[in-house]
Design a protein around this motif. Sequence first.
Motif, PDB file in Angstrom:
ATOM      1  N   MET A  74      57.956  43.188  34.817  1.00 21.42           N
ATOM      2  CA  MET A  74      56.796  42.885  35.644  1.00 21.42           C
ATOM      3  C   MET A  74      55.955  41.919  35.192  1.00 21.42           C
ATOM      4  N   TYR A 131      36.985  54.058  47.388  1.00 21.30           N
ATOM      5  CA  TYR A 131      37.780  54.555  46.443  1.00 21.30           C
ATOM      6  C   TYR A 131      37.867  53.069  45.447  1.00 21.30           C
ATOM      7  N   VAL A 175      52.251  40.661  34.342  1.00 18.04           N
ATOM      8  CA  VAL A 175      50.939  40.675  34.027  1.00 18.04           C
ATOM      9  C   VAL A 175      49.985  39.705  34.367  1.00 18.04           C
ATOM     10  N   ARG A 233      45.896  36.272  38.878  1.00 17.26           N
ATOM     11  CA  ARG A 233      45.991  36.582  40.285  1.00 17.26           C
ATOM     12  C   ARG A 233      44.634  35.917  41.016  1.00 17.26           C
ATOM     13  N   PRO A 268      44.730  43.462  49.482  1.00 14.59           N
ATOM     14  CA  PRO A 268      43.656  42.379  49.604  1.00 14.59           C
ATOM     15  C   PRO A 268      44.416  41.029  49.708  1.00 14.59           C
TER      16      PRO A 268
HETATM   17  N1  UFG Z   1      48.295  43.661  38.127  1.00 13.73           N
HETATM   18  C1  UFG Z   1      49.261  42.984  37.322  1.00 13.73           C
HETATM   19  N2  UFG Z   1      50.488  43.108  37.731  1.00 13.73           N
HETATM   20  C2  UFG Z   1      50.936  43.654  38.888  1.00 13.73           C
HETATM   21  C3  UFG Z   1      50.186  44.174  39.782  1.00 13.73           C
HETATM   22  C4  UFG Z   1      48.798  44.372  39.220  1.00 13.73           C
HETATM   23  O1  UFG Z   1      48.939  42.625  36.203  1.00 13.73           O
HETATM   24  O2  UFG Z   1      52.140  43.541  39.349  1.00 13.73           O
HETATM   25  C5  UFG Z   1      47.013  44.063  37.683  1.00 13.73           C
HETATM   26  C6  UFG Z   1      46.179  43.313  38.543  1.00 13.73           C
HETATM   27  O3  UFG Z   1      45.981  41.760  38.334  1.00 13.73           O
HETATM   28  C7  UFG Z   1      44.714  43.726  38.424  1.00 13.73           C
HETATM   29  C8  UFG Z   1      45.292  45.176  38.115  1.00 13.73           C
HETATM   30  O4  UFG Z   1      46.546  45.398  37.693  1.00 13.73           O
HETATM   31  O5  UFG Z   1      44.072  43.553  37.168  1.00 13.73           O
HETATM   32  C9  UFG Z   1      45.076  46.296  39.357  1.00 13.73           C
HETATM   33  O6  UFG Z   1      45.784  45.721  40.446  1.00 13.73           O
HETATM   34  P1  UFG Z   1      46.031  46.539  41.645  1.00 13.73           P
HETATM   35  O7  UFG Z   1      46.854  45.496  42.629  1.00 13.73           O
HETATM   36  O8  UFG Z   1      46.682  47.700  41.245  1.00 13.73           O
HETATM   37  O9  UFG Z   1      44.623  46.747  42.124  1.00 13.73           O
HETATM   38  P2  UFG Z   1      43.317  46.051  42.612  1.00 13.73           P
HETATM   39  O10 UFG Z   1      42.447  46.363  41.422  1.00 13.73           O
HETATM   40  O11 UFG Z   1      43.689  44.705  42.910  1.00 13.73           O
HETATM   41  O12 UFG Z   1      43.031  46.690  44.066  1.00 13.73           O
HETATM   42  C10 UFG Z   1      43.114  47.969  44.273  1.00 13.73           C
HETATM   43  C11 UFG Z   1      43.544  48.152  45.583  1.00 13.73           C
HETATM   44  C12 UFG Z   1      42.335  47.734  46.661  1.00 13.73           C
HETATM   45  C13 UFG Z   1      41.069  48.252  46.311  1.00 13.73           C
HETATM   46  C14 UFG Z   1      40.622  48.159  44.833  1.00 13.73           C
HETATM   47  C15 UFG Z   1      39.366  48.599  44.557  1.00 13.73           C
HETATM   48  O13 UFG Z   1      44.789  47.618  45.883  1.00 13.73           O
HETATM   49  O14 UFG Z   1      42.879  48.057  47.952  1.00 13.73           O
HETATM   50  O15 UFG Z   1      42.050  48.515  44.189  1.00 13.73           O
HETATM   51  O16 UFG Z   1      39.230  48.645  42.991  1.00 13.73           O
HETATM   52  F1  UFG Z   1      40.208  47.843  47.055  1.00 13.73           F
END
Ligand code: UFG
Length: 330
Positions: A214, A177, A216, A291, A88
């Motif tokens: 990493m 998903y 958060v 983020r 995204p």
């Molecule tokens: N996060 C961190 N540190 C990181 C990576 C992620 O704190 O290094 C946090 C994010 O801020 C978020 C959570 O972990 O709160 C999950 O983040 P992800 O990037 O793993 O996943 P997202 O929820 O942003 O998005 C994922 C997929 C999308 C999908 C979405 C649907 O990447 O393609 O789930 O819920 F659309």
Amino acid sequence: MNVLVIGGAGYIGSHVVYELNDAGHRVTILDNFSTGLRENADARATLVEGDMQEIPLLDRLLSGNGDNGSGSGDKFDSVFHFAALKAPGESMEKPGIYTRHNLIATMELIDAMVRHDVRNLVFSSSAATYGNPEYLPIDEDHPQKPINYYGYTKLVIEQTLAWYSRLKNLRYAALRYFNAAGYDVKGRITGKEQNPANLLPIVMEVAGGKRDKMQVFGNDYPTRDGTCIRDYIHVNDLATAHVRAMTYLRDQDRDLNLNLATGTGYTVLEVIREAEKISGKPVSHEITGRRHGDPAELVAASNRAFDHIGWKAVHSDLTQLVESMWNVYK
Ligand code: UFG
């Protein structure tokens, strides 16, 4: 059934290919290996290396004229489409590549399927089509108002599929998903995603020593520990849903729009703690700013998937999710 899996060497696609082969289906993978890994492509499938954006290649594969590269030359009963971009954040910086890969290429695929009378498509949609939740858990009737371009591309394809269903009798399953994670519980898929952007693979890379620490992204959200809550769904559970959705399209001749989720959410810190427990290693992390575009909480109801295809998650509790990943990353 005879099926074409586009992106069948990728993270989710490779798990679906194993599930299809286990169920006795005949599988052809089309993959350009831009992110997919050869080692993750099930050897029981026929492999065609190529790019779905080459329309003559799609025409040859879908034509069923005896020379379509699938080994038999039989027409495909169903197509699965996993070959898309999925970050995204990146989609907001570089919308053009999402336009080409996620919109134009998929629309060409849909049109080519109709041209060759291949009428069942299982499509990888996303929770990102919903945008900021107006209520929780999110069900399939929740308004779809994406807040990033990636989610917009998935929504446009869902809408395109609905038109082709009406106009051309295409049958489709749009599977939305939530947060896909985990690795094959039977341990058959071990190639790791390169440069992951998602939480769980990053946590695993820290536990495994590939990264020092990493970030958060924010601990001031209105959640139980201040970090974001997500509904993590095991990739084997996703795979089961895909095979059932394919069978539903064939048997019921009706379209599906389904959430694939568990209804239970975990915070970022809960994920980190579970990973530390299972790996026995520290997961060093620092709290940074939020983020952009992260909703505080995303959890979904999957009752519709249970009602229509008898599906619910069975591998997606946090312990199984993390264990199956640690088996690959340790
Ligand atoms: N996060 C961190 N540190 C990181 C990576 C992620 O704190 O290094 C946090 C994010 O801020 C978020 C959570 O972990 O709160 C999950 O983040 P992800 O990037 O793993 O996943 P997202 O929820 O942003 O998005 C994922 C997929 C999308 C999908 C979405 C649907 O990447 O393609 O789930 O819920 F659309």
